[in-house]
Design a protein around this motif. Structure first.
Motif, PDB file in Angstrom:
ATOM      1  N   ASP A 227       0.831  -1.203   0.000  1.00 32.66           N
ATOM      2  CA  ASP A 227       0.000   0.000   0.000  1.00 32.66           C
ATOM      3  C   ASP A 227       0.870   1.259   0.000  1.00 32.66           C
ATOM      4  OD1 ASP A 227      -2.415  -1.359   0.021  1.00 32.66           O
ATOM      5  OD2 ASP A 227      -2.575  -1.350   2.205  1.00 32.66           O
ATOM      6  N   ILE A 228       1.897   1.256   0.846  1.00 33.70           N
ATOM      7  CA  ILE A 228       2.791   2.408   0.933  1.00 33.70           C
ATOM      8  C   ILE A 228       3.459   2.660  -0.413  1.00 33.70           C
ATOM      9  CG2 ILE A 228       4.858   3.344   2.042  1.00 33.70           C
ATOM     10  CD1 ILE A 228       4.106   1.633   4.513  1.00 33.70           C
ATOM     11  N   ALA A 229       3.915   1.583  -1.055  1.00 29.60           N
ATOM     12  CA  ALA A 229       4.569   1.697  -2.357  1.00 29.60           C
ATOM     13  C   ALA A 229       3.625   2.288  -3.393  1.00 29.60           C
ATOM     14  CB  ALA A 229       5.076   0.338  -2.812  1.00 29.60           C
ATOM     15  N   ASP A 230       2.375   1.826  -3.407  1.00 25.81           N
ATOM     16  CA  ASP A 230       1.407   2.322  -4.383  1.00 25.81           C
ATOM     17  C   ASP A 230       0.980   3.756  -4.085  1.00 25.81           C
ATOM     18  OD1 ASP A 230       1.563  -0.078  -5.677  1.00 25.81           O
ATOM     19  OD2 ASP A 230      -0.350  -0.851  -4.967  1.00 25.81           O
ATOM     20  N   TYR A 231       1.095   4.184  -2.852  1.00 24.88           N
ATOM     21  CA  TYR A 231       0.816   5.572  -2.489  1.00 24.88           C
ATOM     22  C   TYR A 231       1.960   6.487  -2.920  1.00 24.88           C
ATOM     23  CZ  TYR A 231      -0.090   9.600   0.598  1.00 24.88           C
ATOM     24  OH  TYR A 231      -0.309  10.862   1.105  1.00 24.88           O
ATOM     25  N   LEU A 232       3.190   5.989  -2.784  1.00 27.38           N
ATOM     26  CA  LEU A 232       4.373   6.808  -3.064  1.00 27.38           C
ATOM     27  C   LEU A 232       4.863   6.679  -4.504  1.00 27.38           C
ATOM     28  CD1 LEU A 232       6.407   6.184   0.220  1.00 27.38           C
ATOM     29  CD2 LEU A 232       4.929   8.130  -0.332  1.00 27.38           C
ATOM     30  N   GLY A 233       4.232   5.802  -5.286  1.00 27.71           N
ATOM     31  CA  GLY A 233       4.680   5.611  -6.662  1.00 27.71           C
ATOM     32  C   GLY A 233       6.017   4.907  -6.747  1.00 27.71           C
ATOM     33  N   LEU A 234       6.261   3.971  -5.829  1.00 25.08           N
ATOM     34  CA  LEU A 234       7.519   3.232  -5.768  1.00 25.08           C
ATOM     35  C   LEU A 234       7.248   1.735  -5.843  1.00 25.08           C
ATOM     36  CD1 LEU A 234       9.131   5.187  -2.781  1.00 25.08           C
ATOM     37  CD2 LEU A 234       9.651   5.507  -5.207  1.00 25.08           C
TER      38      LEU A 234
END
Length: 223
Positions: A175-182
């Protein structure tokens, strides 16, 4: 799509009190429980309700044409979301964990705002907060390095979530990755780097409970 009333304590208190009063006076709100991963509303569905997280957490996301997921916001306990400028939802909202959400008819709240200046101002403040978050997120995705993005995310969650010195994240690293574009791997490397530098520590084996050891050094990374 998103209102982070937690970021503005005065607004949060006023909005929550008014929603509670409206609920008691007009019986216009209901509470629903959503299991982890279940949909609260879908993209392009009619935006007939405004939502408030009572307990748990919700993510708003959009699926891109190539199948990737972009998370636009995380809605935490107390946050109001689903307030759209148009007639339909632009994002899909899903429960991150088992979540309780309060629903209020959008049109009813708009009617109240027509005769209550305070409610009208609160709706304007929520719209402004929505725009500010969108601008900040666009800057984060477009101009910051991967480490700066992770640092910015941790500082945002620190302002909204930390209790008893522990930052308990309801969302996964994906989720964090998809929020940060990473990528997931990039987020994991950044967290490992911050842990190695003594900027943060993990309070449990799952590594979702984080203790920020050096907020000043973390803030220096969020340029």
């Amino acid at each position: 799509m998103f209102v982070n009333v937690n970021a503005h304590p005065g607004t949060r208190s006023r909005v929550l009190n008014e929603l509670a009063e409206l609920s008691r006076a007009k019986a216009i709100s209901s509470e629903f429980k959503y299991k982890k991963g279940s949909e609260v509303y879908g993209e392009s569905e009619p935006a007939e309700y405004i939502y408030q997280v009572v307990e748990g957490a919700v993510r708003s996301h959009k699926l891109l044409s190539d199948g990737r997921r972009q998370i636009g916001a995380f809605h935490l306990a107390g946050d109001i979301f689903g307030l759209e400028n148009g007639a339909v939802h632009r994002f899909t909202a899903e429960a991150i964990t088992d979540t309780t959400v309060r629903l209020m008819k959008r049109r009813t709240l708009e009617h109240v705002a027509e005769s209550d200046v305070t409610v009208a101002l609160d709706l304007l403040n929520m719209t402004t907060s929505n725009l500010q978050h969108a601008e900040d997120h666009m800057l984060l995705l477009g101009r910051k390095t991967s480490l700066e993005r992770v640092a910015a995310f941790l500082l945002e969650m620190d302002r909204r979530l930390t209790a008893a010195g522990v930052l308990a994240l309801p969302m996964s690293r994906r989720d964090i990755a998809d929020y940060l574009g990473l990528t997931l791997e990039t987020v994991s490397r950044a967290l490992s780097y911050l842990h190695g530098k003594g900027i943060l520590d993990f309070a449990c084996q799952s590594q979702r409970q984080i203790v920020l050891m050096d907020r000043a050094q973390l803030a220096n990374l969020d340029l």
